[in-house]
Design a protein around this motif. Sequence first.
Motif, short mmCIF file in Angstrom:
data_model
loop_
_atom_site.label_atom_id
_atom_site.label_comp_id
_atom_site.label_asym_id
_atom_site.label_seq_id
_atom_site.Cartn_x
_atom_site.Cartn_y
_atom_site.Cartn_z
N ALA A 174 -8.45 9.85 -1.26
CA ALA A 174 -7.65 8.86 -0.51
C ALA A 174 -6.19 9.03 -0.92
O ALA A 174 -5.87 9.03 -2.10
CB ALA A 174 -8.12 7.45 -0.83
N TYR A 175 -5.32 9.14 0.08
CA TYR A 175 -3.88 9.32 -0.18
C TYR A 175 -3.34 8.18 -1.05
O TYR A 175 -2.54 8.40 -1.95
CB TYR A 175 -3.16 9.37 1.16
CG TYR A 175 -1.65 9.46 1.13
CD1 TYR A 175 -1.00 10.58 0.63
CD2 TYR A 175 -0.87 8.42 1.65
CE1 TYR A 175 0.39 10.67 0.65
CE2 TYR A 175 0.51 8.51 1.68
CZ TYR A 175 1.13 9.63 1.17
OH TYR A 175 2.50 9.71 1.19
N GLU A 345 -4.37 6.66 6.53
CA GLU A 345 -4.39 6.50 5.07
C GLU A 345 -3.94 5.12 4.59
O GLU A 345 -4.09 4.82 3.41
CB GLU A 345 -3.53 7.58 4.40
CG GLU A 345 -4.04 9.01 4.61
CD GLU A 345 -5.40 9.27 3.96
OE1 GLU A 345 -5.77 8.52 3.04
OE2 GLU A 345 -6.10 10.20 4.41
N CYS A 347 -4.03 1.63 3.32
CA CYS A 347 -5.20 1.06 2.65
C CYS A 347 -5.60 -0.28 3.23
O CYS A 347 -6.66 -0.80 2.92
CB CYS A 347 -4.95 0.94 1.15
SG CYS A 347 -4.04 -0.54 0.68
#
Length: 434
Positions: A174-175, A345, A347
């Motif tokens: 995850a970025y 990306e 969140c």
Amino acid sequence: MTRPSISPVTPVLTKRWLSPNSWTLRTYEQLEGYTALRKALAGTPDQLVELVKSAGLRGRGGAGFPAGVKWSFMPKEPTKPHYLVINADEGEPGTCKDIPLMMADPHSLIEGCIIASYAMRANHCMIYVRGEALHPIRRLNNAVREAYQAGYLGKDILGSGFDLDIVVHAGAGAYICGEETALLDSLEGKRGQPRLKPPFPAAAGLYACPTTVNNVETIATVPYIVNGGADWFRTMGGEKSPGPKIYSISGHVEKPGQYEAPLGTTLRELLELAGGMKDGIPLKFWTPGGSSTPMFTAEHLDVPLDFEGAAEAGSMLGTTAVMVFNETVSVPWAVMKWTQFYEHESCGKCTPCREGTYWLAQVLERMVEGHGTQEDIDTLLDICDNIFGRSFCALGDGAVSPIVSGIKYFREEFLALCRQNTGGMKNPGEPELV
Ligand code: NAD
Ligand code: SF4
């Protein structure tokens, strides 16, 4: 101010990369490996912090925070365990310097980790690597094993009384887990989302203990500073941004790859190293430090690529991920692709970024499909204005950079796309009008 050109003293960080079996302990030791560690352990932790401060080493992960200053925030009298966490989650689009470094020279990172841990009185170090980077994870694990066997890790390192364990941890790709506090949550086994700062990690980091999070390249630079000294380090780069840097160059150049040069090197000089523009097609736009940094154009060929130079010219140095685009590339299309990345990306923790990136992607997709209107340009800028500075972490600010700078330099191209609109407003996914 005069700026140094490509320095004859480079390469520093990449000097072993082309040696046979450069990733092995044997090669590393043959090429001065672990000599800085012996020197560091002979001094005190505080001397090391002062050395890194006076060298002026700035974080190589993108933000450029002075590393020695960050180290000095760690308590001097440990009442809880101290942690050093290495951010090896390299995820910024275009950035490809930490993974090659870990592949070619993992022991330089490990030696840096031991020295930095000693300086910060940390007996635990975690290296958090992108989950997709399987080969670097294997290579790092092998190098860590070699270092344990040789007595560079574990109990009483080289008879100094100092103990350190290193754990290589695979993320899940995850970025957002490249953001330091989301990374810490992920390490603790939680969903990776940014924490409120302050408290900064030095006050309450991993498991609420004093923690320093540093980038791979930052820590791999430390052994060279210990061996060469602060004055030597400052012979490269500018006064406020000293030292060597690995620039990752991708896109329309003849020889994409990693190029080490002193901070302050310009794109014109980097292009010479990278063999020039591919097939001689002229440059149109480029990023100095990944897509989260505002783009530059051919007018910026001589901007010194250090923290001050990039900022003075209206961008940021970021990760020194130089993505080069020639005249064949549509700016709105490139901006749309980056925005789709940020939308994916995000969140979801804060509304401006979660909703805003979704909305931005919708508008850009509509434009690129030929259904935009001129008002959409104002809508884009308005949404960007409501994301920038109002998001919980740097992802939101980064997401608007390509859009705002793209419209700043190439508004006419966005307008031309909207003038071609023949189908009126359309949501992506709607069937074509016949
Ligand atoms: P930041 O400026 O908030 O923080 C940088 C570092 O300094 C952090 O470790 C932070 O804890 C520390 N710090 C800052 N102020 C402090 C204070 N007052 N007291 C104690 N410590 C302090 O930046 P950030 O959000 O960590 O990072 C943003 C940057 O990350 C962007 O500029 C972008 O270039 C970069 N980035 C890199 C990647 C990558 O793949 N390497 C990916 C995305 C973004
Ligand atoms: Fe998450 Fe985006 Fe908000 Fe950062 S800015 S906390 S990535 S939603």
